[in-house]
Write an enzyme that holds these catalytic residues in place. Structure first.
Site, PDB file in Angstrom:
ATOM      1  CB  CYS A 112      -0.963  -0.013   1.186  1.00 33.93           C
ATOM      2  SG  CYS A 112      -2.125  -1.381   1.083  1.00 33.93           S
ATOM      3  CG  HIS A 253      -3.498   3.239   1.279  1.00 34.40           C
ATOM      4  ND1 HIS A 253      -3.693   2.794  -0.008  1.00 34.40           N
ATOM      5  CD2 HIS A 253      -3.673   2.160   2.090  1.00 34.40           C
ATOM      6  CE1 HIS A 253      -3.972   1.505   0.030  1.00 34.40           C
ATOM      7  NE2 HIS A 253      -3.968   1.095   1.288  1.00 34.40           N
ATOM      8  CG  ASN A 283      -6.540  -1.207  -0.112  1.00 32.93           C
ATOM      9  OD1 ASN A 283      -5.805  -0.724  -0.954  1.00 32.93           O
ATOM     10  ND2 ASN A 283      -6.112  -1.624   1.067  1.00 32.93           N
TER      11      ASN A 283
END
Ligand code: UT7
Length: 329
Positions: A112, A253, A283
């Site tokens: 990430c 994020h 995500n």
């Protein structure tokens, strides 16, 4: 001279995976997913296409936006944890796809935080005077490593790519100003894909145990993500003398709406300062930040001189924050 973003783009596949679709696969509900994660739907890439397909789409859009040919690109860095295959690198596949004949490239496998790590790596190549045009692409096909029988994880992830072109500025004005990054490998077991690497190569047993799927202890990652993103964001703001009023956009994020809202609250940021698009995409790992940036750019919300903070946290654990000032008119 500073490294600046001279183009930004993204690619999101068309096929949607909604919460209603997931209800058919696992014991969950739209109400649970929306209230615990903020996600309403994700986009999923066709089974027969890989991460490089999305990365190449985003790369071509950069070239069109900047009105340059692929032969002008010096370097391509692809951040991904879902490369088309272990080798060759996804960057090699993208280089060939877009016909960037004068460049080299490599992948950066961080998770990430992959895009922000790749972005700062690219900044060094520009600011040493080595290169004039570096592509940084965050692309992940998370559906390829998601277990659609595990309700703890399958609700979270989607597929997409986001990309930026970095170039040198003429002066020491706006651009990529500063960054603070951290890695703490004591968190390595909380978010991982145990199978397929040298420690646990593919075997009938590894497949039967589901070791080729992403696994995470969501609660631990959740808490660490808030602490980590808040810590490096506070530090970078202090280091650069920035107050909350100086920040136009905080681009975190996109892992969970509750992580984003909690971090923003602790930082004292207003709703309109925080860029959120998780409801549409889930995500998408390395793609979340460039995709969110690309969307606000396309919406005409960015002006030269705007201060922006990127912040990400993920597997490793690896995390950090970047401070930049928007340099495009
Ligand atoms: O940035 C890198 C990646 N980071 C992330 O992906 C984010 C990390 N973590 C999270 O987003 C959250 O921790 C989750 C969304 C994964 C889980 O949310 P939570 O509020 O931490 O829930 P929980 O794990 O504490 O689970 C609460 C309950 C449990 O049931 P019991 O034990 O209380 O009976 C779970 O089994 O919710 C259950 N549960 C579900 N229920 C319906 C877990 N997943 C689901 C589901 N639908 N999909």
């Amino acid at each position: 001279m500073r490294a600046i973003i001279s183009a930004v783009s993204h690619f999101a596949p068309e096929e949607k995976l909604t919460n209603a679709d997931l209800v058919k696969l696992v014991d969950t509900s739209d109400e649970w997913i929306v209230s615990r994660t903020g996600i309403k739907e994700r986009v999923i890439l066709d089974k027969d296409k890989g991460t490089s397909y999305m990365a190449a789409k985003a790369a071509r859009s950069l070239l069109e936006q900047r009105k340059i040919g692929p032969d002008e690109i010096d370097l391509i860095i692809v951040a991904t944890v879902t490369p088309d295959m272990f080798f060759p690198s996804t960057a090699s596949i993208v280089q060939h796809e877009i016909n960037a004949t004068n460049c080299w490239g490599y992948d950066l496998l961080v998770g990430c935080a992959g895009f922000i790590f790749a972005f700062i790596t690219a900044k060094q190549f520009i600011e040493t005077g080595q290169y004039k045009k570096v592509m940084v692409i965050g692309s992940d096909k998370m559906s390829s490593i998601t277990n659609y029988k595990d309700r703890n994880t399958c609700i979270l992830f989607g597929d997409a790519a986001g990309a930026v072109l970095l170039e040198p500025s003429d002066d020491n004005g706006p651009g990529i100003m500063d960054y603070i990054f951290k890695t703490d490998g004591s968190g390595k077991n909380y978010l991982q894909m145990p199978g397929g690497g040298s420690l646990c190569p593919a075997s009938p047993e590894s497949i039967a145990k589901g070791l080729h799927y992403l696994q995470q202890d969501g609660k631990v990652v959740f808490k660490k993500a808030i602490l980590g993103m808040v810590d490096t964001t506070r530090k970078i703001m202090e280091k650069n003398g920035l107050s909350n009023e100086d920040i136009k956009f905080y681009i975190p994020h996109q892992a969970n709406l509750r992580i984003i809202e909690s971090a923003a609250k602790k930082l004292g940021l207003k709703k309109e300062q925080v860029v959120i698009n998780i409801e549409k995409y889930g995500n998408t790992t390395a793609a979340t930040i460039p995709m969110a940036l690309s969307e606000i750019y396309q919406a005409g919300l960015l002006n030269k001189g705007d201060n922006i903070i990127f912040s990400a946290f993920g597997t490793g654990f690896s995390w950090g924050s970047i401070f930049l000032t928007w340099a495009m008119e």
